[in-house]
Design an enzyme around this catalytic site. Structure first.
Site, PDB file in Angstrom:
ATOM      1  CB  ILE A  71      -0.897   0.038   1.256  1.00 26.55           C
ATOM      2  CG1 ILE A  71      -1.681  -1.264   1.407  1.00 26.55           C
ATOM      3  CG2 ILE A  71      -1.845   1.225   1.209  1.00 26.55           C
ATOM      4  CD1 ILE A  71      -2.395  -1.387   2.748  1.00 26.55           C
TER       5      ILE A  71
ATOM      6  CG  PHE B  53      -0.022   5.803   2.770  1.00 29.93           C
ATOM      7  CD1 PHE B  53      -1.375   6.094   2.839  1.00 29.93           C
ATOM      8  CD2 PHE B  53       0.428   4.580   3.248  1.00 29.93           C
ATOM      9  CE1 PHE B  53      -2.269   5.193   3.382  1.00 29.93           C
ATOM     10  CE2 PHE B  53      -0.461   3.667   3.804  1.00 29.93           C
ATOM     11  CZ  PHE B  53      -1.815   3.971   3.866  1.00 29.93           C
TER      12      PHE B  53
ATOM     13  CB  ILE C 247       3.740   0.701   4.634  1.00 32.26           C
ATOM     14  CG1 ILE C 247       2.833  -0.115   5.561  1.00 32.26           C
ATOM     15  CG2 ILE C 247       3.234   2.126   4.457  1.00 32.26           C
ATOM     16  CD1 ILE C 247       1.410  -0.219   5.125  1.00 32.26           C
ATOM     17  CD  GLU C 248       5.836   3.312  -2.990  1.00 30.36           C
ATOM     18  OE1 GLU C 248       6.481   4.083  -3.711  1.00 30.36           O
ATOM     19  OE2 GLU C 248       4.920   2.593  -3.427  1.00 30.36           O
ATOM     20  CB  ILE C 249       6.308   6.675   2.919  1.00 29.47           C
ATOM     21  CG1 ILE C 249       5.685   5.842   4.056  1.00 29.47           C
ATOM     22  CG2 ILE C 249       5.967   8.150   3.065  1.00 29.47           C
ATOM     23  CD1 ILE C 249       4.212   5.982   4.221  1.00 29.47           C
TER      24      ILE C 249
END
Length: 202
Positions: A97, A99, A143-145
């Site tokens: 996911i 962001f 998680i990807e930022i």
């Protein structure tokens, strides 16, 4: 290493797609709802919201940034790796996911302060760079930022134009819907901006 490129001729785009408005939520099966809620609230800034009373199983709903995260608790989850989640390799090519953020360097500093493992990557196209930070949540979901908005979104297929990100069906209907797929993107964006300005003025 072969790199797959999808040409416009290969894309069978159609304006008869389902009448979608926007991403509503992502649902994740987790070992501990309490642990996952703590992580998504403390690390990612989500807020716990009320679930419908008819849901009689253990779970939680969170919301922020225009999307929801729903947790369903299940004690036995079959992970790809039998070792502990902490030792699972962080692979940017795995499901994740993503962001958008305002400051990638600040994200990295805060993750380091929290003692969290992460990996970084850079995507570049025609001189434009996107910085990415990847890490795992307590269940090993990645998680990807990133600052992904640096890259313009350029459709390969011209069969159907982009739709603005409507937060509700009411906003969609206020703008008359999207009965014709041939509307140019600039017109859609201007109409959306106009409605936002009108809503803000009241």
């Amino acid at each position: 290493m072969a790199i797959m490129e999808i040409e416009e001729e290969e894309v069978m785009g159609s304006c008869r797609a389902l009448p979608l408005l926007s991403l509503n939520h992502v649902s994740l099966v987790v070992k501990s709802v309490r642990t996952s809620v703590r992580f998504y609230v403390d690390v990612l800034g989500f807020v716990v919201v009320k679930r419908p009373s008819s849901l009689d199983f253990l779970g939680a709903w969170l919301y922020n940034y225009g999307i929801g995260i729903h947790f369903l608790e299940k004690e036995s989850i079959d992970y790809q790796y039998q070792t502990s989640i902490e030792s699972r390799p962080i692979n940017p090519k795995d499901n994740h996911i993503s962001f958008q953020c305002t400051d990638v360097n600040l994200v990295k500093r805060r993750l380091k302060d929290m003692g969290m493992k992460y990996v970084t990557a850079v995507v570049e196209d025609e001189g434009i760079k996107v910085d990415q930070v990847f890490f795992h949540d307590p269940d090993g979901y990645m998680i990807e930022i990133c600052n992904c908005e640096n890259l313009p979104v350029l459709p390969i297929s011209t069969a159907c134009q982009f739709k603005p990100n409507f937060s509700s069906k009411n906003n969609y209907e206020k703008m008359g819907g999207m009965s014709k797929c041939g509307l140019v993107l600039e017109t859609i964006m201007m109409e959306s901006l106009t409605m936002e300005m009108i809503n803000f003025s009241f």
